[in-house]
Design a protein around this motif. Sequence first.
Motif, short mmCIF file in Angstrom:
data_model
loop_
_atom_site.label_atom_id
_atom_site.label_comp_id
_atom_site.label_asym_id
_atom_site.label_seq_id
_atom_site.Cartn_x
_atom_site.Cartn_y
_atom_site.Cartn_z
N LEU A 72 0.84 -1.19 0.00
CA LEU A 72 0.00 0.00 0.00
C LEU A 72 0.88 1.24 0.00
CD1 LEU A 72 -2.52 -1.14 2.76
CD2 LEU A 72 -2.86 -1.26 0.28
N ALA A 73 0.31 2.35 -0.40
CA ALA A 73 1.02 3.63 -0.36
C ALA A 73 0.39 4.51 0.71
CB ALA A 73 0.97 4.32 -1.72
N LEU A 74 1.22 5.03 1.58
CA LEU A 74 0.76 5.90 2.65
C LEU A 74 1.30 7.30 2.44
CD1 LEU A 74 -0.70 6.18 5.39
CD2 LEU A 74 1.48 5.61 6.49
N ALA A 75 0.40 8.26 2.32
CA ALA A 75 0.78 9.67 2.15
C ALA A 75 0.54 10.40 3.47
CB ALA A 75 -0.03 10.31 1.03
N THR A 76 1.53 11.15 3.91
CA THR A 76 1.45 11.88 5.18
C THR A 76 1.71 13.36 4.94
OG1 THR A 76 2.30 9.95 6.39
CG2 THR A 76 2.36 12.07 7.53
N PRO A 119 10.38 6.30 -1.64
CA PRO A 119 9.50 7.37 -1.12
C PRO A 119 9.74 8.67 -1.86
CG PRO A 119 11.33 7.00 0.38
CD PRO A 119 11.41 5.92 -0.65
N ARG A 120 8.73 9.50 -1.90
CA ARG A 120 8.83 10.80 -2.56
C ARG A 120 8.20 11.88 -1.70
NH1 ARG A 120 8.73 7.04 -6.34
NH2 ARG A 120 9.66 7.31 -8.41
N GLU A 177 -6.23 14.85 -3.66
CA GLU A 177 -6.30 13.40 -3.50
C GLU A 177 -6.06 12.66 -4.82
OE1 GLU A 177 -7.36 14.71 0.34
OE2 GLU A 177 -7.80 15.50 -1.64
N GLY A 178 -6.65 13.16 -5.93
CA GLY A 178 -6.46 12.51 -7.22
C GLY A 178 -5.02 12.55 -7.68
N GLU A 179 -4.37 13.67 -7.46
CA GLU A 179 -2.96 13.82 -7.85
C GLU A 179 -2.07 12.88 -7.03
OE1 GLU A 179 0.83 15.31 -9.14
OE2 GLU A 179 -1.17 15.21 -10.04
N VAL A 180 -2.29 12.83 -5.73
CA VAL A 180 -1.50 11.96 -4.86
C VAL A 180 -1.76 10.49 -5.21
CG1 VAL A 180 -1.14 11.20 -2.48
CG2 VAL A 180 -1.37 13.64 -2.99
N LEU A 181 -3.00 10.17 -5.53
CA LEU A 181 -3.33 8.80 -5.93
C LEU A 181 -2.54 8.40 -7.17
CD1 LEU A 181 -5.13 6.31 -5.44
CD2 LEU A 181 -6.85 7.38 -6.89
N ALA A 182 -2.45 9.30 -8.14
CA ALA A 182 -1.70 9.00 -9.37
C ALA A 182 -0.22 8.81 -9.08
CB ALA A 182 -1.92 10.11 -10.39
N LEU A 241 4.65 13.50 2.16
CA LEU A 241 5.54 12.37 1.99
C LEU A 241 4.71 11.14 1.62
CD1 LEU A 241 8.37 11.05 2.28
CD2 LEU A 241 7.78 10.60 4.67
N VAL A 242 5.07 10.48 0.51
CA VAL A 242 4.38 9.27 0.08
C VAL A 242 5.38 8.12 0.12
CG1 VAL A 242 2.94 8.18 -1.68
CG2 VAL A 242 2.95 10.68 -1.45
N GLU A 243 5.02 7.05 0.79
CA GLU A 243 5.93 5.91 0.96
C GLU A 243 5.18 4.60 0.78
OE1 GLU A 243 7.00 5.49 5.32
OE2 GLU A 243 5.78 7.32 5.38
N ARG A 244 5.90 3.59 0.38
CA ARG A 244 5.33 2.25 0.22
C ARG A 244 5.39 1.52 1.56
NH1 ARG A 244 6.39 -2.46 -4.26
NH2 ARG A 244 6.50 -4.23 -2.82
N ILE A 245 4.27 0.85 1.89
CA ILE A 245 4.18 0.05 3.11
C ILE A 245 3.91 -1.39 2.70
CG2 ILE A 245 2.99 -0.32 5.30
CD1 ILE A 245 4.41 2.32 5.28
#
Length: 325
Positions: free
Chosen positions: A19-23, A73-74, A57-62, A101-105
């Motif tokens: 999953l991707a978690l954005a904070t 992470p980005r 939300e749409g931009e972060v989802l993409a 911050l978006v990271e893979r979990i």
Amino acid sequence: MHKELQDILVLIRDSNRPLALATLLRVEGSSYRRPGSRLLTDGDQVLRGSLSGGCLEGEVLARSNEILADGLPRLLRYDLRGEIDLVWGSGSGCEGVLDILVERIDPGAPPEWIGWLEAVIRHRHPLRLATSLESGFSRRRLEPGEKPRADETQETIQPPVSLWILGASDDSRPLLRLAKELGWEVGLLDHRPAFARAERFPEADQVLSGHPAQRVPELVLDSRSAVVLMTHNYLKDLEALRLLGRSDAGYLGLMGSRARSAKMMADLAAEGVDCGPRLHSPVGLDLGAEDPETIALAVLAEIQACFQGRIGGPLKAARTPVSAI
């Protein structure tokens, strides 16, 4: 810890795919959400959470699909000030600069800090989490009194509010239901065994039967604990407050009239018991509440305001930033 974050932790634990978690780490100016807000996605849809009023939300989802693909992470920066906000959010009113911050979990091997968050719920100890963005990014737990470094952002995660309702009559039901919607831990205690039954309150975390003198000393109460007394029995409320006045509970609410409260406080004072400013009676904010549902709303609103250090007045009369309501 608010319910959104609790739900995110459950979704991570139960997932069988990355999953991707954005904070939301930092905000300059105003924002619909405050730092510490999170969004969890599987790359196809938002599973829980939000970062703005809907404009990002749409931009972060993409972008999350890139992170899920390469695992790197980005840090994303969005400037929503002025007329640019009209482009991003059709005037959502964020009007700030947001660092996300978006990271893979990977649920099978979650990062250590996810365990720290789960421990906040389990052990009811607050967590101060520092995030550094230098050389990629890293997180560490701050010890009591320790300050974050200049390159770190800091987030404090408090345990969920723990609410004990003393009195298991029907008017306790909406108070329990609404508190659970907020993600609070809720227990009920009543001296009448016929009322204190788990099947009557299936949403409750605990349902106890017994007299206050017997059961109140067994309750685990800390500064994030609230107790609302609504037994409608003067002697039982007096018996409970005699013990609660010496507890660590951060909020005590007493249902009933001012005259009833004044008499009870006088009786307790004669015994040397002082509940201090923690005691709120009549309990709840002045919302014009008349029925059990609106009374529950008024009570929970006062508890929320109390634990946030607010007075519960209208925002238009306050100078509190809207992103910190």
